[in-house]
Motif scaffolding. Structure first.
Motif, PDB file in Angstrom:
ATOM      1  N   ASP A 120      45.210  20.000  70.358  1.00 51.60           N
ATOM      2  CA  ASP A 120      46.355  19.443  70.130  1.00 51.60           C
ATOM      3  C   ASP A 120      47.089  19.631  68.570  1.00 51.60           C
ATOM      4  O   ASP A 120      48.123  19.679  68.389  1.00 51.60           O
ATOM      5  CB  ASP A 120      46.069  17.725  70.010  1.00 51.60           C
ATOM      6  CG  ASP A 120      45.710  17.034  71.358  1.00 51.60           C
ATOM      7  OD1 ASP A 120      45.871  17.870  72.286  1.00 51.60           O
ATOM      8  OD2 ASP A 120      44.778  16.418  71.572  1.00 51.60           O
ATOM      9  N   ALA A 121      45.930  19.826  67.829  1.00 54.29           N
ATOM     10  CA  ALA A 121      46.375  20.211  66.496  1.00 54.29           C
ATOM     11  C   ALA A 121      47.456  21.669  66.404  1.00 54.29           C
ATOM     12  O   ALA A 121      48.577  21.923  65.847  1.00 54.29           O
ATOM     13  CB  ALA A 121      45.538  20.522  65.289  1.00 54.29           C
ATOM     14  N   LEU A 122      46.883  22.673  67.208  1.00 58.78           N
ATOM     15  CA  LEU A 122      47.406  23.857  67.261  1.00 58.78           C
ATOM     16  C   LEU A 122      48.731  23.647  68.088  1.00 58.78           C
ATOM     17  O   LEU A 122      49.827  24.169  67.651  1.00 58.78           O
ATOM     18  CB  LEU A 122      46.604  24.867  68.044  1.00 58.78           C
ATOM     19  CG  LEU A 122      45.342  25.313  67.308  1.00 58.78           C
ATOM     20  CD1 LEU A 122      44.537  26.010  68.296  1.00 58.78           C
ATOM     21  CD2 LEU A 122      45.700  25.837  66.038  1.00 58.78           C
ATOM     22  N   GLN A 123      49.045  22.554  69.147  1.00 58.93           N
ATOM     23  CA  GLN A 123      50.095  22.290  69.791  1.00 58.93           C
ATOM     24  C   GLN A 123      51.280  21.827  68.685  1.00 58.93           C
ATOM     25  O   GLN A 123      52.292  22.029  68.714  1.00 58.93           O
ATOM     26  CB  GLN A 123      49.987  21.532  70.822  1.00 58.93           C
ATOM     27  CG  GLN A 123      49.164  21.914  71.988  1.00 58.93           C
ATOM     28  CD  GLN A 123      49.909  22.916  72.738  1.00 58.93           C
ATOM     29  OE1 GLN A 123      51.169  22.976  72.615  1.00 58.93           O
ATOM     30  NE2 GLN A 123      49.183  23.818  73.693  1.00 58.93           N
ATOM     31  N   VAL A 124      50.882  20.941  67.702  1.00 61.53           N
ATOM     32  CA  VAL A 124      51.721  20.501  66.934  1.00 61.53           C
ATOM     33  C   VAL A 124      52.029  21.506  65.793  1.00 61.53           C
ATOM     34  O   VAL A 124      53.374  21.649  65.528  1.00 61.53           O
ATOM     35  CB  VAL A 124      50.907  19.507  66.120  1.00 61.53           C
ATOM     36  CG1 VAL A 124      51.826  18.744  64.838  1.00 61.53           C
ATOM     37  CG2 VAL A 124      50.553  18.119  66.880  1.00 61.53           C
ATOM     38  N   ILE A 125      51.268  22.561  65.416  1.00 60.32           N
ATOM     39  CA  ILE A 125      51.581  23.536  64.628  1.00 60.32           C
ATOM     40  C   ILE A 125      52.751  24.335  65.280  1.00 60.32           C
ATOM     41  O   ILE A 125      53.793  24.990  64.778  1.00 60.32           O
ATOM     42  CB  ILE A 125      50.723  24.289  63.988  1.00 60.32           C
ATOM     43  CG1 ILE A 125      49.607  23.308  63.420  1.00 60.32           C
ATOM     44  CG2 ILE A 125      51.045  25.522  63.239  1.00 60.32           C
ATOM     45  CD1 ILE A 125      48.179  24.081  62.858  1.00 60.32           C
ATOM     46  N   ALA A 126      52.410  24.738  66.620  1.00 63.92           N
ATOM     47  CA  ALA A 126      53.256  25.622  67.628  1.00 63.92           C
ATOM     48  C   ALA A 126      54.693  25.069  67.487  1.00 63.92           C
ATOM     49  O   ALA A 126      55.478  25.627  67.597  1.00 63.92           O
ATOM     50  CB  ALA A 126      52.542  25.998  68.621  1.00 63.92           C
ATOM     51  N   GLY A 127      54.542  23.717  67.929  1.00 61.94           N
ATOM     52  CA  GLY A 127      55.860  23.162  67.970  1.00 61.94           C
ATOM     53  C   GLY A 127      56.642  23.204  66.904  1.00 61.94           C
ATOM     54  O   GLY A 127      58.170  23.165  66.860  1.00 61.94           O
ATOM     55  N   GLY A 128      56.190  22.573  65.603  1.00 67.66           N
ATOM     56  CA  GLY A 128      56.990  22.820  64.408  1.00 67.66           C
ATOM     57  C   GLY A 128      57.374  24.322  64.243  1.00 67.66           C
ATOM     58  O   GLY A 128      58.634  24.426  63.665  1.00 67.66           O
ATOM     59  N   LEU A 129      56.669  25.236  64.402  1.00 65.94           N
ATOM     60  CA  LEU A 129      57.066  26.591  64.334  1.00 65.94           C
ATOM     61  C   LEU A 129      58.590  26.943  65.332  1.00 65.94           C
ATOM     62  O   LEU A 129      59.210  27.625  64.890  1.00 65.94           O
ATOM     63  CB  LEU A 129      56.029  27.760  64.854  1.00 65.94           C
ATOM     64  CG  LEU A 129      54.991  27.751  63.599  1.00 65.94           C
ATOM     65  CD1 LEU A 129      53.729  28.530  63.957  1.00 65.94           C
ATOM     66  CD2 LEU A 129      55.506  27.799  62.226  1.00 65.94           C
ATOM     67  N   ARG A 130      58.155  26.548  66.457  1.00 65.52           N
ATOM     68  CA  ARG A 130      59.425  26.519  67.477  1.00 65.52           C
ATOM     69  C   ARG A 130      60.486  26.112  67.015  1.00 65.52           C
ATOM     70  O   ARG A 130      61.671  26.282  67.133  1.00 65.52           O
ATOM     71  CB  ARG A 130      58.880  26.222  68.943  1.00 65.52           C
ATOM     72  CG  ARG A 130      58.083  27.077  69.487  1.00 65.52           C
ATOM     73  CD  ARG A 130      57.616  26.846  71.143  1.00 65.52           C
ATOM     74  NE  ARG A 130      56.919  27.682  71.682  1.00 65.52           N
ATOM     75  CZ  ARG A 130      57.182  28.983  72.020  1.00 65.52           C
ATOM     76  NH1 ARG A 130      58.544  29.350  72.110  1.00 65.52           N
ATOM     77  NH2 ARG A 130      56.218  29.719  72.700  1.00 65.52           N
ATOM     78  N   ALA A 131      60.267  24.730  66.204  1.00 67.79           N
ATOM     79  CA  ALA A 131      61.536  24.210  65.706  1.00 67.79           C
ATOM     80  C   ALA A 131      62.140  24.953  64.413  1.00 67.79           C
ATOM     81  O   ALA A 131      63.232  24.566  63.882  1.00 67.79           O
ATOM     82  CB  ALA A 131      61.281  22.819  65.211  1.00 67.79           C
ATOM     83  N   GLY A 132      61.687  25.965  63.829  1.00 68.43           N
ATOM     84  CA  GLY A 132      62.131  26.728  63.166  1.00 68.43           C
ATOM     85  C   GLY A 132      61.653  26.418  61.367  1.00 68.43           C
ATOM     86  O   GLY A 132      62.367  26.858  60.651  1.00 68.43           O
ATOM     87  N   VAL A 133      60.575  25.539  61.343  1.00 66.47           N
ATOM     88  CA  VAL A 133      60.032  25.157  59.988  1.00 66.47           C
ATOM     89  C   VAL A 133      59.028  26.337  59.677  1.00 66.47           C
ATOM     90  O   VAL A 133      58.580  27.052  60.534  1.00 66.47           O
ATOM     91  CB  VAL A 133      59.473  23.921  59.896  1.00 66.47           C
ATOM     92  CG1 VAL A 133      60.491  23.068  60.325  1.00 66.47           C
ATOM     93  CG2 VAL A 133      58.368  23.626  61.076  1.00 66.47           C
TER      94      VAL A 133
END
Length: 289
Positions: A120-133
Protein backbone atom coordinates in the motif's frame (compact mmCIF):
# COMPACT_ATOMS: atom_id res chain seq x y z
CA UNK A 1 49.12 -24.11 81.97
CA UNK A 2 48.30 -25.94 78.71
CA UNK A 3 44.77 -24.50 78.71
CA UNK A 4 46.12 -21.01 79.39
CA UNK A 5 48.75 -21.39 76.68
CA UNK A 6 46.29 -22.74 74.17
CA UNK A 7 43.72 -20.01 74.78
CA UNK A 8 45.71 -17.25 73.01
CA UNK A 9 46.48 -19.63 70.16
CA UNK A 10 42.80 -20.50 69.75
CA UNK A 11 41.89 -16.83 69.94
CA UNK A 12 44.47 -15.90 67.32
CA UNK A 13 43.32 -18.74 65.07
CA UNK A 14 39.71 -17.60 65.45
CA UNK A 15 40.62 -14.02 64.67
CA UNK A 16 42.68 -15.08 61.66
CA UNK A 17 39.83 -17.23 60.38
CA UNK A 18 37.34 -14.41 60.87
CA UNK A 19 39.62 -11.92 59.13
CA UNK A 20 40.18 -14.29 56.20
CA UNK A 21 36.44 -14.90 55.93
CA UNK A 22 35.75 -11.16 55.97
CA UNK A 23 38.38 -10.52 53.28
CA UNK A 24 36.99 -13.34 51.17
CA UNK A 25 33.45 -12.01 51.54
CA UNK A 26 34.62 -8.47 50.69
CA UNK A 27 36.48 -9.74 47.62
CA UNK A 28 33.45 -11.74 46.49
CA UNK A 29 31.16 -8.74 46.95
CA UNK A 30 33.56 -6.51 45.03
CA UNK A 31 33.84 -9.00 42.16
CA UNK A 32 30.07 -9.41 42.10
CA UNK A 33 29.62 -5.63 42.15
CA UNK A 34 32.03 -5.15 39.24
CA UNK A 35 30.36 -7.93 37.27
CA UNK A 36 26.92 -6.42 37.94
CA UNK A 37 28.17 -2.99 36.84
CA UNK A 38 29.57 -4.40 33.58
CA UNK A 39 26.33 -6.33 32.97
CA UNK A 40 24.31 -3.19 33.66
CA UNK A 41 26.39 -1.17 31.21
CA UNK A 42 26.08 -3.80 28.47
CA UNK A 43 22.37 -4.31 29.15
CA UNK A 44 21.52 -0.61 29.02
CA UNK A 45 23.58 -0.06 25.86
CA UNK A 46 21.90 -2.94 24.03
CA UNK A 47 18.46 -1.99 25.35
CA UNK A 48 18.97 1.61 24.22
CA UNK A 49 19.69 0.49 20.66
CA UNK A 50 16.81 -1.97 20.63
CA UNK A 51 14.36 0.61 21.97
CA UNK A 52 15.48 3.15 19.36
CA UNK A 53 14.94 0.62 16.56
CA UNK A 54 11.46 -0.15 17.89
CA UNK A 55 10.60 3.53 18.43
CA UNK A 56 9.86 2.81 22.10
CA UNK A 57 10.62 5.60 24.52
CA UNK A 58 11.68 3.96 27.78
CA UNK A 59 14.56 4.45 30.16
CA UNK A 60 17.03 1.54 29.74
CA UNK A 61 18.21 1.98 33.35
CA UNK A 62 14.66 1.52 34.64
CA UNK A 63 14.26 -1.52 32.41
CA UNK A 64 17.44 -2.97 33.90
CA UNK A 65 16.12 -2.45 37.44
CA UNK A 66 12.84 -4.15 36.55
CA UNK A 67 14.68 -7.07 34.95
CA UNK A 68 16.98 -7.44 37.97
CA UNK A 69 13.99 -7.34 40.30
CA UNK A 70 12.18 -9.98 38.22
CA UNK A 71 15.26 -12.24 38.23
CA UNK A 72 15.67 -11.92 42.00
CA UNK A 73 12.01 -12.41 42.86
CA UNK A 74 11.57 -15.21 40.33
CA UNK A 75 14.65 -17.09 41.49
CA UNK A 76 13.76 -16.82 45.17
CA UNK A 77 10.12 -17.69 44.49
CA UNK A 78 11.10 -20.78 42.48
CA UNK A 79 13.47 -21.89 45.22
CA UNK A 80 10.80 -21.46 47.93
CA UNK A 81 8.17 -23.23 45.83
CA UNK A 82 10.30 -26.18 44.71
CA UNK A 83 13.13 -26.32 47.21
CA UNK A 84 15.55 -27.03 44.35
CA UNK A 85 18.52 -24.79 43.63
CA UNK A 86 18.75 -25.93 40.00
CA UNK A 87 15.14 -24.97 39.32
CA UNK A 88 15.73 -21.59 40.94
CA UNK A 89 18.84 -20.99 38.81
CA UNK A 90 17.00 -22.08 35.65
CA UNK A 91 14.12 -19.72 36.44
CA UNK A 92 16.49 -16.83 37.13
CA UNK A 93 18.37 -17.50 33.87
CA UNK A 94 15.13 -17.63 31.88
CA UNK A 95 13.97 -14.33 33.40
CA UNK A 96 17.37 -12.77 32.64
CA UNK A 97 16.93 -13.68 28.96
CA UNK A 98 13.34 -12.46 28.88
CA UNK A 99 14.11 -8.87 27.69
CA UNK A 100 16.21 -10.13 24.79
CA UNK A 101 13.46 -12.54 23.75
CA UNK A 102 10.86 -9.79 24.09
CA UNK A 103 12.94 -7.44 21.92
CA UNK A 104 13.30 -10.17 19.31
CA UNK A 105 9.56 -10.84 19.22
CA UNK A 106 8.72 -7.13 19.02
CA UNK A 107 11.25 -6.60 16.24
CA UNK A 108 9.89 -9.54 14.24
CA UNK A 109 6.34 -8.28 14.73
CA UNK A 110 7.41 -4.84 13.55
CA UNK A 111 9.06 -6.29 10.45
CA UNK A 112 5.93 -8.30 9.67
CA UNK A 113 3.78 -5.16 9.94
CA UNK A 114 6.16 -3.22 7.70
CA UNK A 115 6.06 -5.98 5.10
CA UNK A 116 2.27 -6.05 5.19
CA UNK A 117 2.07 -2.26 4.81
CA UNK A 118 4.71 -2.06 2.08
CA UNK A 119 2.46 -2.73 -0.99
CA UNK A 120 0.00 0.00 0.00
CA UNK A 121 2.87 2.37 0.75
CA UNK A 122 4.34 1.76 -2.69
CA UNK A 123 0.96 2.42 -4.27
CA UNK A 124 0.76 5.76 -2.42
CA UNK A 125 4.25 6.75 -3.61
CA UNK A 126 3.48 5.66 -7.19
CA UNK A 127 0.22 7.63 -7.15
CA UNK A 128 2.06 10.74 -6.02
CA UNK A 129 4.67 10.32 -8.75
CA UNK A 130 1.96 9.89 -11.40
CA UNK A 131 0.39 13.13 -10.14
CA UNK A 132 3.64 14.91 -10.99
CA UNK A 133 5.16 15.49 -7.55
CA UNK A 134 8.72 14.68 -6.62
CA UNK A 135 9.84 11.63 -4.67
CA UNK A 136 10.34 13.73 -1.52
CA UNK A 137 6.81 15.11 -1.65
CA UNK A 138 5.42 11.62 -2.31
CA UNK A 139 7.26 10.31 0.75
CA UNK A 140 5.91 13.20 2.82
CA UNK A 141 2.40 12.28 1.70
CA UNK A 142 3.07 8.68 2.74
CA UNK A 143 4.26 9.82 6.18
CA UNK A 144 1.12 11.96 6.63
CA UNK A 145 -1.35 9.33 5.46
CA UNK A 146 0.45 6.14 6.49
CA UNK A 147 0.35 4.30 9.77
CA UNK A 148 3.19 3.17 12.00
CA UNK A 149 5.57 1.46 11.75
CA UNK A 150 6.24 2.07 8.05
CA UNK A 151 5.38 5.76 8.35
CA UNK A 152 7.93 6.11 11.17
CA UNK A 153 10.69 4.54 9.09
CA UNK A 154 10.06 6.75 6.05
CA UNK A 155 9.76 9.78 8.32
CA UNK A 156 13.24 9.00 9.65
CA UNK A 157 14.45 8.71 6.05
CA UNK A 158 13.04 12.15 5.25
CA UNK A 159 14.68 13.60 8.36
CA UNK A 160 18.05 12.28 7.20
CA UNK A 161 17.42 13.78 3.75
CA UNK A 162 16.64 17.19 5.30
CA UNK A 163 19.97 17.04 7.14
CA UNK A 164 21.81 16.90 3.81
CA UNK A 165 22.06 13.16 3.16
CA UNK A 166 21.20 12.22 -0.46
CA UNK A 167 17.89 10.45 -0.85
CA UNK A 168 19.48 7.31 -2.30
CA UNK A 169 21.83 7.06 0.67
CA UNK A 170 18.96 7.67 3.10
CA UNK A 171 17.03 4.84 1.44
CA UNK A 172 20.08 2.61 1.83
CA UNK A 173 20.07 3.45 5.53
CA UNK A 174 16.40 2.44 5.60
CA UNK A 175 17.27 -0.91 4.03
CA UNK A 176 20.05 -1.37 6.60
CA UNK A 177 17.69 -0.65 9.50
CA UNK A 178 14.82 -2.76 8.17
CA UNK A 179 16.56 -5.90 6.96
CA UNK A 180 13.86 -7.28 4.72
CA UNK A 181 14.29 -8.81 1.22
CA UNK A 182 11.16 -7.18 -0.17
CA UNK A 183 12.25 -3.69 0.89
CA UNK A 184 15.73 -4.30 -0.55
CA UNK A 185 14.05 -5.34 -3.81
CA UNK A 186 11.98 -2.16 -3.86
CA UNK A 187 14.98 0.12 -3.26
CA UNK A 188 16.95 -1.71 -5.97
CA UNK A 189 14.05 -1.24 -8.40
CA UNK A 190 13.91 2.48 -7.56
CA UNK A 191 17.65 2.85 -8.22
CA UNK A 192 17.48 0.99 -11.52
CA UNK A 193 14.55 3.12 -12.66
CA UNK A 194 16.43 6.30 -11.79
CA UNK A 195 19.65 5.20 -13.50
CA UNK A 196 18.04 3.86 -16.69
CA UNK A 197 15.49 6.65 -17.01
CA UNK A 198 12.45 4.39 -16.74
CA UNK A 199 9.14 5.27 -15.18
CA UNK A 200 9.61 5.11 -11.43
CA UNK A 201 5.86 4.96 -10.82
CA UNK A 202 5.53 1.85 -12.99
CA UNK A 203 8.53 0.25 -11.26
CA UNK A 204 6.98 0.87 -7.85
CA UNK A 205 3.62 -0.52 -8.98
CA UNK A 206 5.29 -3.68 -10.28
CA UNK A 207 7.24 -4.00 -7.03
CA UNK A 208 4.02 -3.57 -5.05
CA UNK A 209 2.37 -6.32 -7.10
CA UNK A 210 5.37 -8.61 -6.53
CA UNK A 211 5.38 -8.01 -2.78
CA UNK A 212 1.63 -8.52 -2.56
CA UNK A 213 1.88 -11.84 -4.42
CA UNK A 214 4.72 -12.92 -2.14
CA UNK A 215 2.69 -12.09 0.97
CA UNK A 216 -0.28 -14.05 -0.39
CA UNK A 217 1.95 -17.05 -1.04
CA UNK A 218 3.49 -16.82 2.43
CA UNK A 219 0.02 -16.67 3.98
CA UNK A 220 -1.05 -19.78 2.08
CA UNK A 221 2.09 -21.65 3.13
CA UNK A 222 1.58 -20.52 6.72
CA UNK A 223 -1.94 -21.93 6.71
CA UNK A 224 -0.76 -25.24 5.26
CA UNK A 225 2.08 -25.61 7.78
CA UNK A 226 0.04 -24.54 10.83
CA UNK A 227 -0.62 -28.19 11.72
CA UNK A 228 3.10 -28.96 11.74
CA UNK A 229 3.79 -25.98 14.00
CA UNK A 230 1.07 -27.14 16.37
CA UNK A 231 2.62 -30.60 16.41
CA UNK A 232 5.93 -29.04 17.40
CA UNK A 233 4.25 -27.35 20.37
CA UNK A 234 2.47 -30.55 21.42
CA UNK A 235 5.59 -32.68 21.07
CA UNK A 236 7.58 -30.15 23.06
CA UNK A 237 5.07 -29.83 25.91
CA UNK A 238 4.00 -33.49 26.23
CA UNK A 239 7.16 -34.79 28.00
CA UNK A 240 7.11 -31.85 30.41
CA UNK A 241 3.48 -32.48 31.28
CA UNK A 242 4.23 -36.20 31.69
CA UNK A 243 7.06 -35.42 34.13
CA UNK A 244 4.75 -33.26 36.24
CA UNK A 245 2.00 -35.91 36.27
CA UNK A 246 4.40 -38.68 37.26
CA UNK A 247 5.90 -36.46 39.95
CA UNK A 248 2.44 -36.06 41.47
CA UNK A 249 1.56 -39.73 41.14
CA UNK A 250 4.89 -41.26 42.23
CA UNK A 251 6.87 -38.62 44.14
CA UNK A 252 9.23 -41.17 45.73
CA UNK A 253 10.16 -42.78 42.43
CA UNK A 254 10.54 -39.42 40.70
CA UNK A 255 12.64 -38.09 43.58
CA UNK A 256 15.60 -40.06 42.22
CA UNK A 257 15.26 -38.08 38.99
CA UNK A 258 15.30 -34.72 40.75
CA UNK A 259 17.85 -35.32 43.53
CA UNK A 260 20.65 -37.44 42.07
CA UNK A 261 23.41 -36.89 39.48
CA UNK A 262 22.12 -39.70 37.20
CA UNK A 263 18.69 -38.07 37.31
CA UNK A 264 20.17 -34.69 36.44
CA UNK A 265 22.04 -36.25 33.52
CA UNK A 266 18.77 -37.81 32.34
CA UNK A 267 17.03 -34.44 32.54
CA UNK A 268 19.84 -32.86 30.54
CA UNK A 269 19.48 -35.51 27.83
CA UNK A 270 15.70 -35.01 27.79
CA UNK A 271 16.07 -31.25 27.48
CA UNK A 272 18.62 -31.61 24.65
CA UNK A 273 16.40 -34.00 22.71
CA UNK A 274 13.41 -31.71 23.31
CA UNK A 275 15.20 -28.72 21.85
CA UNK A 276 16.56 -30.67 18.90
CA UNK A 277 13.12 -32.13 18.13
CA UNK A 278 11.38 -28.75 18.20
CA UNK A 279 14.10 -27.13 16.09
CA UNK A 280 13.93 -29.97 13.56
CA UNK A 281 10.15 -29.67 13.20
CA UNK A 282 10.38 -25.90 12.87
CA UNK A 283 13.08 -26.32 10.23
CA UNK A 284 10.85 -28.69 8.26
CA UNK A 285 7.82 -26.38 8.27
CA UNK A 286 9.87 -23.21 7.63
CA UNK A 287 9.47 -22.83 3.86
CA UNK A 288 11.19 -19.82 2.32
CA UNK A 289 9.27 -18.16 -0.48
Amino acid sequence: MNALASSPAVLLATLAFGLASALLAWSAMRIAGNALARYRERFTAEAHLQLEELFLFMDPARLFVLNLLAVTVGGIGSWLASGEVLIALASAGALALLPRLAFGLLRQRRLDLIEQQLPDALQVIAGGLRAGVSMTVALQQLVREGRPPIAQEFDLTLREHRLGIPLDEALDHLAARVRMPSLTLVIAAMRIANETGGSLAEALERAALTVRSQLAMEGKIGALTAQGKLQAVVVGMLPLALLLVLDRMEPEAMGFLWHSPPGWATLAVIATLEVLGVLLIRRIVAIDV
